[in-house]
Design a protein around this motif. Structure first.
Motif, PDB file in Angstrom:
ATOM      1  N   UNK A 159       0.849  -1.198   0.000  1.00 42.20           N
ATOM      2  CA  UNK A 159       0.000   0.000   0.000  1.00 42.20           C
ATOM      3  C   UNK A 159       0.878   1.240   0.000  1.00 42.20           C
ATOM      4  N   UNK A 160       0.594   2.156  -0.918  1.00 44.10           N
ATOM      5  CA  UNK A 160       1.360   3.405  -1.003  1.00 44.10           C
ATOM      6  C   UNK A 160       0.470   4.641  -1.040  1.00 44.10           C
ATOM      7  N   UNK A 161      -0.808   4.462  -1.387  1.00 42.93           N
ATOM      8  CA  UNK A 161      -1.715   5.607  -1.506  1.00 42.93           C
ATOM      9  C   UNK A 161      -3.062   5.273  -0.882  1.00 42.93           C
ATOM     10  N   UNK A 162      -3.689   6.274  -0.298  1.00 46.70           N
ATOM     11  CA  UNK A 162      -5.032   6.109   0.262  1.00 46.70           C
ATOM     12  C   UNK A 162      -5.747   7.454   0.224  1.00 46.70           C
ATOM     13  N   UNK A 163      -7.040   7.421   0.088  1.00 43.90           N
ATOM     14  CA  UNK A 163      -7.879   8.620   0.216  1.00 43.90           C
ATOM     15  C   UNK A 163      -8.937   8.335   1.262  1.00 43.90           C
ATOM     16  N   UNK A 164      -9.328   9.382   1.960  1.00 43.85           N
ATOM     17  CA  UNK A 164     -10.165   9.199   3.138  1.00 43.85           C
ATOM     18  C   UNK A 164     -11.159  10.344   3.230  1.00 43.85           C
ATOM     19  N   UNK A 165     -12.411  10.002   3.423  1.00 48.69           N
ATOM     20  CA  UNK A 165     -13.461  11.008   3.622  1.00 48.69           C
ATOM     21  C   UNK A 165     -14.187  10.692   4.926  1.00 48.69           C
ATOM     22  N   UNK A 166     -14.235  11.660   5.814  1.00 51.98           N
ATOM     23  CA  UNK A 166     -14.934  11.439   7.082  1.00 51.98           C
ATOM     24  C   UNK A 166     -15.390  12.785   7.646  1.00 51.98           C
ATOM     25  N   UNK A 167     -16.303  12.698   8.591  1.00 53.30           N
ATOM     26  CA  UNK A 167     -16.761  13.907   9.290  1.00 53.30           C
ATOM     27  C   UNK A 167     -16.408  13.791  10.764  1.00 53.30           C
ATOM     28  N   UNK A 268       4.435   2.297   6.853  1.00 57.88           N
ATOM     29  CA  UNK A 268       3.794   1.031   7.196  1.00 57.88           C
ATOM     30  C   UNK A 268       4.864   0.023   7.620  1.00 57.88           C
ATOM     31  N   UNK A 269       4.720  -0.631   8.772  1.00 49.08           N
ATOM     32  CA  UNK A 269       5.699  -1.626   9.215  1.00 49.08           C
ATOM     33  C   UNK A 269       5.870  -2.736   8.172  1.00 49.08           C
ATOM     34  N   UNK A 270       7.122  -2.955   7.732  1.00 49.59           N
ATOM     35  CA  UNK A 270       7.387  -3.972   6.729  1.00 49.59           C
ATOM     36  C   UNK A 270       6.952  -3.584   5.332  1.00 49.59           C
ATOM     37  N   UNK A 271       6.464  -2.362   5.179  1.00 52.86           N
ATOM     38  CA  UNK A 271       5.965  -1.930   3.877  1.00 52.86           C
ATOM     39  C   UNK A 271       6.620  -0.655   3.404  1.00 52.86           C
ATOM     40  N   UNK A 272       5.850   0.166   2.723  1.00 53.11           N
ATOM     41  CA  UNK A 272       6.361   1.408   2.159  1.00 53.11           C
ATOM     42  C   UNK A 272       5.655   2.602   2.789  1.00 53.11           C
ATOM     43  N   UNK A 273       6.095   3.786   2.405  1.00 63.74           N
ATOM     44  CA  UNK A 273       5.458   5.000   2.906  1.00 63.74           C
ATOM     45  C   UNK A 273       4.058   5.120   2.299  1.00 63.74           C
ATOM     46  N   UNK A 274       3.057   5.228   3.148  1.00 64.29           N
ATOM     47  CA  UNK A 274       1.656   5.318   2.728  1.00 64.29           C
ATOM     48  C   UNK A 274       1.196   6.763   2.883  1.00 64.29           C
ATOM     49  N   UNK A 275       0.847   7.397   1.777  1.00 63.22           N
ATOM     50  CA  UNK A 275       0.351   8.769   1.820  1.00 63.22           C
ATOM     51  C   UNK A 275      -1.170   8.741   1.845  1.00 63.22           C
ATOM     52  N   UNK A 276      -1.754   9.269   2.919  1.00 65.24           N
ATOM     53  CA  UNK A 276      -3.206   9.282   3.089  1.00 65.24           C
ATOM     54  C   UNK A 276      -3.715  10.688   2.796  1.00 65.24           C
ATOM     55  N   UNK A 277      -4.558  10.801   1.781  1.00 69.00           N
ATOM     56  CA  UNK A 277      -5.154  12.089   1.451  1.00 69.00           C
ATOM     57  C   UNK A 277      -6.298  12.421   2.383  1.00 69.00           C
ATOM     58  N   UNK A 278      -6.260  13.601   2.989  1.00 70.22           N
ATOM     59  CA  UNK A 278      -7.263  14.012   3.981  1.00 70.22           C
ATOM     60  C   UNK A 278      -8.102  15.184   3.492  1.00 70.22           C
TER      61      UNK A 278
END
Length: 418
Positions: A159-167, A268-278
C-alpha cells in the motif's frame, strides 16, 4: 513493327490479367484470415509513340494495391484476448527476434509463458504499469514490452496511496487530558477507526487512527500499529505513533482551512510509505462518520480473469477480488496505410510512401477503440472475387487471341517472302 507491337500488346494484356488472377487467388485463399486486407490489380495505359498514319500499340502497366485502410466486419468470439480495432490504427507486434511490425490480426492467445501471440507467431506488445501510469513514445518502439499474463503467478502489492473522507463532530468537547500522541495508558480521544493496509509481502497490517479534538476547530490525528497495542485497552502501545498531524477546520464551511495539512504520511511496518489524502475531511454538526476510504495494494493472489478496455488497458482480476492494471496496449498509425508494405504473417512495415509510424493509445488521437472478444474478418467479398476471376479469365483469353492472330499474320508475311 505493328505486328510485333500487336503481339507485345497481347503479351502485356496476358501478364496484366495473370497478375489480376494472382491477387484474386490470394484474396480467396485468405478470406478466412483474421485482419487480412485484400489486394487489387489496377491498370494504366502504356502508349508507344508512332509516326503519322501508323499506329504502334503499346500495352498496359499494372499496379497492385492493398486496401489496408478498409475495415473488415467484426466477428465476436468467447475469448477475452481476441482483439479487434474498431476504427483506424494498428496493433504493434514483435517477432521472436524483437523486430516490430504492425498488424490488424488480433487473434491472440497466451503461450506457455503467458505471452499473447497470434496465429502467425507475432507477440502483442504494450507499456507496463510497473513504473506507474505509462505514456507512449510517439516516434519510437522503445519502452514496449511483450504483454504477459500468467494466471499462476502470485501478485502482492504494498500500500502506497489512500484517500479518506470522514466527518468529525463539531459539537465534541475538546480533550483536556493526555492525547493519543503521548501514548500513555491515560490517553483520551474523540473518535477512532481502523484500516487494513498491506506490507511489501502482501501481509495485512492493521492501523488504528485516533481523532482527538484539542481546541476550537483543531484536531489531532494519530496513527498506530494495532499489533503494538496493549491487550484489551490499546494504550499504551509498545511503540509510539507511526505519524501524527494537527488538522484545522474553517468554522464557516466546515472544510479544512487553507493552513491545514491535507495529507499524512505513514511508514507502514514492513511496507512502504503510505500517503493518506485528507482533503475531503469535514467538521460538521453531526456524528463521526467515515463515508469513503480507498487504499491501494493487495495480499498475494492469483489472476482469475483478464479484462481489456476500449482504450487498451489490460486489467487483471485477482482471486481476492482486487483489480490491477498490468499493461496498456500501444496503437500505431501512419499517414497513408494503403502504402504500407505487406509481409508474410499478415503484418506490415512502413515505407517512404506510407509515412513514419506514430504511436499512441486506442480511443484517442484519432485511433479507433479496441474491442475485446472479437476479431476483424478479412475485407474480402467472395462473390466479387469470383466475378473478377471470370472477367480476368475472359480478358486473358481475348489477349491470347490477339497474340495468336499476330503470330498467324507473321507466318503469312514470312511465307510471302519465301
Amino acid at each position: 513493327m505493328s505486328l510485333y507491337g500487336m503481339m507485345r500488346t497481347g503479351v502485356s494484356g496476358m501478364q496484366g490479367q495473370a497478375s489480376r488472377l494472382s491477387t484474386v487467388a490470394d484474396n480467396i485463399a485468405n478470406a478466412d484470415t483474421a485482419g487480412y486486407k485484400g489486394f487489387s490489380t489496377e491498370f494504366s495505359t502504356l502508349v508507344v509513340n508512332g509516326s503519322a498514319g501508323a499506329y504502334n500499340s503499346g500495352g498496359i502497366v499494372t499496379t497492385v494495391r492493398q486496401a489496408v485502410s478498409q475495415q473488415g466486419v467484426l466477428e465476436y468470439t468467447n475469448s477475452t484476448t481476441d482483439l479487434a480495432i474498431d476504427g483506424s490504427g494498428f496493433f504493434i507486434v514483435q517477432d521472436a527476434e524483437g523486430n516490430s511490425f504492425l498488424t490488424r490480426a488480433g487473434s491472440f492467445v497466451p503461450d506457455a509463458q503467458g505471452q499473447l501471440v497470434n496465429a502467425a507467431g507475432y507477440y502483442l506488445v504494450g507499456y507496463s504499469y510497473d513504473n506507474g501510469v505509462p505514456s507512449a513514445v510517439v516516434n519510437s518502439y522503445e519502452g514496449l514490452e511483450t504483454v504477459t499474463i500468467t494466471s499462476a503467478a502470485l501478485e502482492a502489492t504494498a500500500s502506497t496511496e489512500a484517500t479518506f473522507s470522514s466527518n468529525l463532530p463539531s459539537s465534541s468537547e475538546a480533550v483536556t487530558g493526555d492525547l493519543p500522541s503521548a501514548n500513555l495508558s491515560t490517553s483520551e480521544y474523540t473518535a477512532k477507526s481502523s484500516w487494513v493496509v498491506y506490507d511489501s509481502l502482501g501481509g495485512e497490517i492493521m492501523l488504528d487512527l485516533y481523532y482527538t479534538k484539542t481546541g476550537t476547530n483543531t484536531w489531532e490525528l494519530s496513527v498506530f500499529d494495532q499489533a503494538e497495542a496493549s491487550a484489551g485497552t490499546g494504550f499504551p502501545y509498545a511503540a509510539g505513533p507511526l505519524a501524527t498531524e494537527t488538522l484545522t477546520f474553517d468554522p464557516t464551511t466546515g472544510d479544512l482551512d487553507a493552513f491545514s495539512p491535507t495529507s499524512i504520511t505513514v511508514n507502514v511496518p514492513g511496507g512502504e510509505a503510505l500517503e493518506i489524502g485528507l482533503g475531503n475531511m469535514t467538521q460538521l454538526a453531526t456524528d463521526f462518520l467515515v463515508s469513503d476510504i480507498k487504499v491501494n495494494g493487495n495480499a498475494p493472489a492469483t489472476i482469475d480473469s483478464i479484462e481489456i478496455s476500449a482504450d487498451g488497458i489490460v486489467n487483471a482480476q485477482f482471486s481476492d477480488g482486487s483489480v490491477q492494471s498490468l499493461y496498456r496496449i500501444g496503437m500505431a498509425s501512419v499517414a497513408s496505410p494503403d502504402q504500407l508494405q505487406s509481409l508474410s504473417g499478415n503484418v506490415f512495415q512502413t515505407t517512404e510512401n506510407s509515412g513514419e509510424v506514430k504511436i499512441g493509445f486506442a480511443n484517442s488521437g484519432g485511433n479507433g477503440k479496441i474491442v475485446s472478444g472479437a476479431v476483424e474478418s478479412a475485407n474480402v467479398d467472395i462473390a466479387e472475387e469470383l466475378t473478377d476471376m471470370i472477367q480476368a479469365q475472359r480478358s486473358y483469353t481475348a489477349n491470347s487471341k490477339v497474340f495468336q492472330t499476330g503470330s498467324d499474320l507473321m507466318d503469312v508475311l514470312l511465307n510471302v517472302v519465301r
